[in-house]
Design a protein around this motif. Sequence first.
Motif, short mmCIF file in Angstrom:
data_model
loop_
_atom_site.label_atom_id
_atom_site.label_comp_id
_atom_site.label_asym_id
_atom_site.label_seq_id
_atom_site.Cartn_x
_atom_site.Cartn_y
_atom_site.Cartn_z
N ASP A 90 0.83 -1.21 0.00
CA ASP A 90 0.00 0.00 0.00
C ASP A 90 0.86 1.25 0.00
O ASP A 90 0.62 2.21 -0.75
N LYS A 91 1.87 1.27 0.85
CA LYS A 91 2.73 2.46 0.96
C LYS A 91 3.61 2.63 -0.27
O LYS A 91 3.87 3.75 -0.71
N ASP A 94 1.31 4.15 -2.92
CA ASP A 94 1.05 5.57 -2.65
C ASP A 94 2.25 6.43 -3.04
O ASP A 94 2.08 7.47 -3.70
N CYS A 95 3.44 6.02 -2.62
CA CYS A 95 4.64 6.80 -2.90
C CYS A 95 4.97 6.82 -4.39
O CYS A 95 5.33 7.87 -4.95
N SER A 119 1.53 10.97 4.11
CA SER A 119 1.02 9.61 3.87
C SER A 119 1.79 8.58 4.68
O SER A 119 1.20 7.68 5.28
N ARG A 155 -5.71 6.25 3.60
CA ARG A 155 -5.38 5.79 2.25
C ARG A 155 -6.58 5.79 1.30
O ARG A 155 -6.44 6.20 0.16
N THR A 158 -7.03 9.18 0.03
CA THR A 158 -5.93 9.54 -0.87
C THR A 158 -6.19 9.01 -2.27
O THR A 158 -6.09 9.75 -3.27
N VAL A 159 -6.52 7.73 -2.35
CA VAL A 159 -6.76 7.10 -3.66
C VAL A 159 -7.95 7.73 -4.36
O VAL A 159 -7.89 8.05 -5.57
N VAL A 186 -4.27 15.90 -0.40
CA VAL A 186 -3.61 14.74 0.21
C VAL A 186 -2.57 15.21 1.23
O VAL A 186 -2.48 14.66 2.34
N THR A 190 -3.48 14.22 5.04
CA THR A 190 -2.69 13.17 5.71
C THR A 190 -1.90 13.73 6.88
O THR A 190 -1.79 13.09 7.93
#
Length: 208
Positions: A90-91, A94-95, A119, A155, A158-159, A186, A190
Amino acid sequence: MNLTKYRDHLIGLISPLSKVFAATGITPNQITLLSLLLGIAAGTLYGLNVAYAGAAALLLSGLLDFIDGGVARINKKASKFGAAIDWIVDKYVDCIVLLGIGLGGMVDMRLVAVAIIGSMINTFIKPVVYAEIGYQQKHDGKIKDPLEGIGIFGRPETVITLIVFSCLSAYTFFGYSAMTIAVAIVAIGTNLSALQRVFYLYWNRNRY
């Protein structure tokens, strides 16, 4: 708003898809890997300034992130490794996506950096709580900690934010591009959520 606390309900909504995947014999970890690959594809597409396609890949990656857990429960293949790698992937996604947006020149890299920090810290607080406070209660193989519903932005937000504003990427609002606004939301959301979690831990420090 924090959609993470509604995770079980959201998983229930896509349970038909989880059952389809479960019937194919594909393992939860393989689905997690597919989620990562789609996340990399999304970041690459954003880096090429193809926001619509990037959003589509990110949406599929996000769906698979829910489906892997459903398949694990249906086929009784939940594992500690699977739960851990799910977080890690997941991270990474995101990154990678945020970096792709920045490297593609769609958003100032300084703003992207703030979004990535928010995040990561917003999520990093949780394993710190597990390690330092010792919270270990689990439900269906996942730790259900008191921070799950704390914070306005996680998350899922964010998505969703990135996908929605990607669909509006051809437009500007108040002089700013849609993607700049998305990453700003975001970044603010976050980091503010991370602070909310810190304050929650401080106010409840005598409970643990």
